[in-house]
Design a protein around this motif. Structure first.
Motif, PDB file in Angstrom:
ATOM      1  N   GLU A   1       0.812  -1.219   0.000  1.00  2.00           N
ATOM      2  CA  GLU A   1       0.000   0.000   0.000  1.00  2.00           C
ATOM      3  C   GLU A   1       0.850   1.277   0.000  1.00  2.00           C
ATOM      4  O   GLU A   1       0.568   2.216  -0.723  1.00  2.00           O
ATOM      5  N   LYS A   2       1.870   1.305   0.852  1.00  2.00           N
ATOM      6  CA  LYS A   2       2.693   2.516   1.006  1.00  2.00           C
ATOM      7  C   LYS A   2       3.773   2.658  -0.057  1.00  2.00           C
ATOM      8  O   LYS A   2       4.294   3.739  -0.258  1.00  2.00           O
ATOM      9  N   GLY A   3       4.143   1.573  -0.683  1.00  2.00           N
ATOM     10  CA  GLY A   3       5.257   1.605  -1.612  1.00  2.00           C
ATOM     11  C   GLY A   3       6.577   1.574  -0.848  1.00  2.00           C
ATOM     12  O   GLY A   3       6.650   1.092   0.276  1.00  2.00           O
ATOM     13  N   ALA A   4       7.620   2.137  -1.445  1.00  2.00           N
ATOM     14  CA  ALA A   4       8.942   2.160  -0.812  1.00  2.00           C
ATOM     15  C   ALA A   4       8.959   3.203   0.297  1.00  2.00           C
ATOM     16  O   ALA A   4       8.386   4.283   0.173  1.00  2.00           O
ATOM     17  N   TYR A   5       9.629   2.855   1.390  1.00  2.00           N
ATOM     18  CA  TYR A   5       9.817   3.795   2.497  1.00  2.00           C
ATOM     19  C   TYR A   5      11.122   3.447   3.199  1.00  2.00           C
ATOM     20  O   TYR A   5      11.713   2.392   2.961  1.00  2.00           O
ATOM     21  N   VAL A   6      11.575   4.340   4.054  1.00  2.00           N
ATOM     22  CA  VAL A   6      12.810   4.111   4.791  1.00  2.00           C
ATOM     23  C   VAL A   6      12.457   3.837   6.253  1.00  2.00           C
ATOM     24  O   VAL A   6      11.719   4.606   6.874  1.00  2.00           O
ATOM     25  N   HIS A   7      12.976   2.735   6.768  1.00  2.00           N
ATOM     26  CA  HIS A   7      12.796   2.382   8.178  1.00  2.00           C
ATOM     27  C   HIS A   7      14.085   2.746   8.913  1.00  2.00           C
ATOM     28  O   HIS A   7      15.177   2.349   8.500  1.00  2.00           O
ATOM     29  N   PHE A   8      13.951   3.517   9.990  1.00  2.00           N
ATOM     30  CA  PHE A   8      15.090   3.963  10.782  1.00  2.00           C
ATOM     31  C   PHE A   8      15.022   3.355  12.176  1.00  2.00           C
ATOM     32  O   PHE A   8      13.942   3.244  12.757  1.00  2.00           O
ATOM     33  N   THR A   9      16.170   2.993  12.700  1.00  2.00           N
ATOM     34  CA  THR A   9      16.317   2.593  14.094  1.00  2.00           C
ATOM     35  C   THR A   9      17.394   3.489  14.680  1.00  2.00           C
ATOM     36  O   THR A   9      18.507   3.555  14.154  1.00  2.00           O
ATOM     37  N   MET A  10      17.036   4.174  15.733  1.00  2.00           N
ATOM     38  CA  MET A  10      17.954   5.119  16.375  1.00  2.00           C
ATOM     39  C   MET A  10      18.144   4.661  17.816  1.00  2.00           C
ATOM     40  O   MET A  10      17.171   4.512  18.552  1.00  2.00           O
ATOM     41  N   ASP A  11      19.396   4.394  18.192  1.00  2.19           N
ATOM     42  CA  ASP A  11      19.655   4.005  19.575  1.00  2.19           C
ATOM     43  C   ASP A  11      20.983   4.548  20.042  1.00  2.19           C
ATOM     44  O   ASP A  11      21.810   4.972  19.248  1.00  2.19           O
ATOM     45  N   GLY A  12      21.144   4.568  21.345  1.00  2.74           N
ATOM     46  CA  GLY A  12      22.382   5.067  21.928  1.00  2.74           C
ATOM     47  C   GLY A  12      22.103   5.781  23.219  1.00  2.74           C
ATOM     48  O   GLY A  12      21.177   5.425  23.953  1.00  2.74           O
ATOM     49  N   SER A  13      22.908   6.823  23.472  1.00  5.78           N
ATOM     50  CA  SER A  13      22.729   7.569  24.717  1.00  5.78           C
ATOM     51  C   SER A  13      23.063   9.042  24.511  1.00  5.78           C
ATOM     52  O   SER A  13      23.870   9.407  23.659  1.00  5.78           O
ATOM     53  N   ILE A  14      22.392   9.858  25.314  1.00  4.32           N
ATOM     54  CA  ILE A  14      22.650  11.294  25.378  1.00  4.32           C
ATOM     55  C   ILE A  14      22.901  11.605  26.843  1.00  4.32           C
ATOM     56  O   ILE A  14      22.049  11.329  27.699  1.00  4.32           O
ATOM     57  N   ASP A  15      24.075  12.120  27.133  1.00 11.42           N
ATOM     58  CA  ASP A  15      24.487  12.388  28.519  1.00 11.42           C
ATOM     59  C   ASP A  15      24.311  11.155  29.403  1.00 11.42           C
ATOM     60  O   ASP A  15      23.899  11.252  30.555  1.00 11.42           O
ATOM     61  N   GLY A  16      24.603   9.982  28.831  1.00 10.34           N
ATOM     62  CA  GLY A  16      24.552   8.743  29.591  1.00 10.34           C
ATOM     63  C   GLY A  16      23.177   8.117  29.721  1.00 10.34           C
ATOM     64  O   GLY A  16      23.036   7.045  30.290  1.00 10.34           O
ATOM     65  N   ASN A  17      22.148   8.755  29.189  1.00  8.96           N
ATOM     66  CA  ASN A  17      20.787   8.213  29.258  1.00  8.96           C
ATOM     67  C   ASN A  17      20.470   7.459  27.966  1.00  8.96           C
ATOM     68  O   ASN A  17      20.398   8.057  26.893  1.00  8.96           O
ATOM     69  N   ALA A  18      20.267   6.147  28.106  1.00  6.24           N
ATOM     70  CA  ALA A  18      20.047   5.287  26.941  1.00  6.24           C
ATOM     71  C   ALA A  18      18.638   5.445  26.378  1.00  6.24           C
ATOM     72  O   ALA A  18      17.692   5.738  27.113  1.00  6.24           O
ATOM     73  N   PHE A  19      18.525   5.250  25.068  1.00  5.47           N
ATOM     74  CA  PHE A  19      17.229   5.263  24.407  1.00  5.47           C
ATOM     75  C   PHE A  19      17.294   4.425  23.139  1.00  5.47           C
ATOM     76  O   PHE A  19      18.367   4.114  22.633  1.00  5.47           O
ATOM     77  N   ARG A  20      16.113   4.087  22.653  1.00  4.23           N
ATOM     78  CA  ARG A  20      15.975   3.380  21.381  1.00  4.23           C
ATOM     79  C   ARG A  20      14.617   3.758  20.814  1.00  4.23           C
ATOM     80  O   ARG A  20      13.615   3.740  21.521  1.00  4.23           O
ATOM     81  N   GLU A  21      14.588   4.096  19.540  1.00  5.02           N
ATOM     82  CA  GLU A  21      13.340   4.458  18.894  1.00  5.02           C
ATOM     83  C   GLU A  21      13.424   4.094  17.421  1.00  5.02           C
ATOM     84  O   GLU A  21      14.490   4.200  16.810  1.00  5.02           O
ATOM     85  N   GLU A  22      12.299   3.673  16.860  1.00  3.80           N
ATOM     86  CA  GLU A  22      12.217   3.351  15.440  1.00  3.80           C
ATOM     87  C   GLU A  22      11.173   4.243  14.794  1.00  3.80           C
ATOM     88  O   GLU A  22      10.193   4.629  15.439  1.00  3.80           O
TER      89      GLU A  22
END
Length: 121
Positions: A33-54
């Motif tokens: 339905e959507k056709g081509a798209y880009v999937h991103f995964t972003m993870d790591g830390s900022i000032d020692g606070n870990a996160f992960r988001e897609e």
């Protein structure tokens, strides 16, 4: 550091930056339905606070990836005064070009600016 499919951002705390250790991975996906798209995964830390988001970006909005990545980083602690998350223009250009080639887009291809301005809604 950039390599196709992955951008690693690393910075030590100082007068003009926060401590960052972030990986931004991306891949092209296809949906009937959507056709081509880009999937991103972003993870790591900022000032020692870990996160992960897609997140996903449609083909005609994928060029705006740095804005979305910056917004996500700010949500997880990046102070807005430090500006965009992808600061090194050479790395941004390489990632932009890699995404453009993988999506098969060309300069002048149509873009729905209303979607870009309103976050794809």
């Amino acid at each position: 550091m950039f390599e196709p499919g992955h951008l690693h951002l690393h910075a030590l705390p100082g007068l003009d930056q926060q401590a960052l250790d972030i990986n931004l991975y991306y891949e092209i996906r296809h949906d009937a339905e959507k056709g081509a798209y880009v999937h991103f995964t972003m993870d790591g830390s900022i000032d020692g606070n870990a996160f992960r988001e897609e997140f996903d970006m449609p083909k005609d909005q994928a060029f705006n990836f740095a804005s979305d990545a910056t917004r996500i980083a700010q949500k997880h602690g990046l102070h807005p005064r430090f500006g965009p998350i992808v600061r090194i223009h050479k790395e941004y250009d390489a990632m932009f070009e890699d995404i453009r080639v993988k999506l098969g887009t060309h300069p002048g291809d149509p873009v729905d600016l209303d979607k870009v301005l309103h976050g794809g809604e």
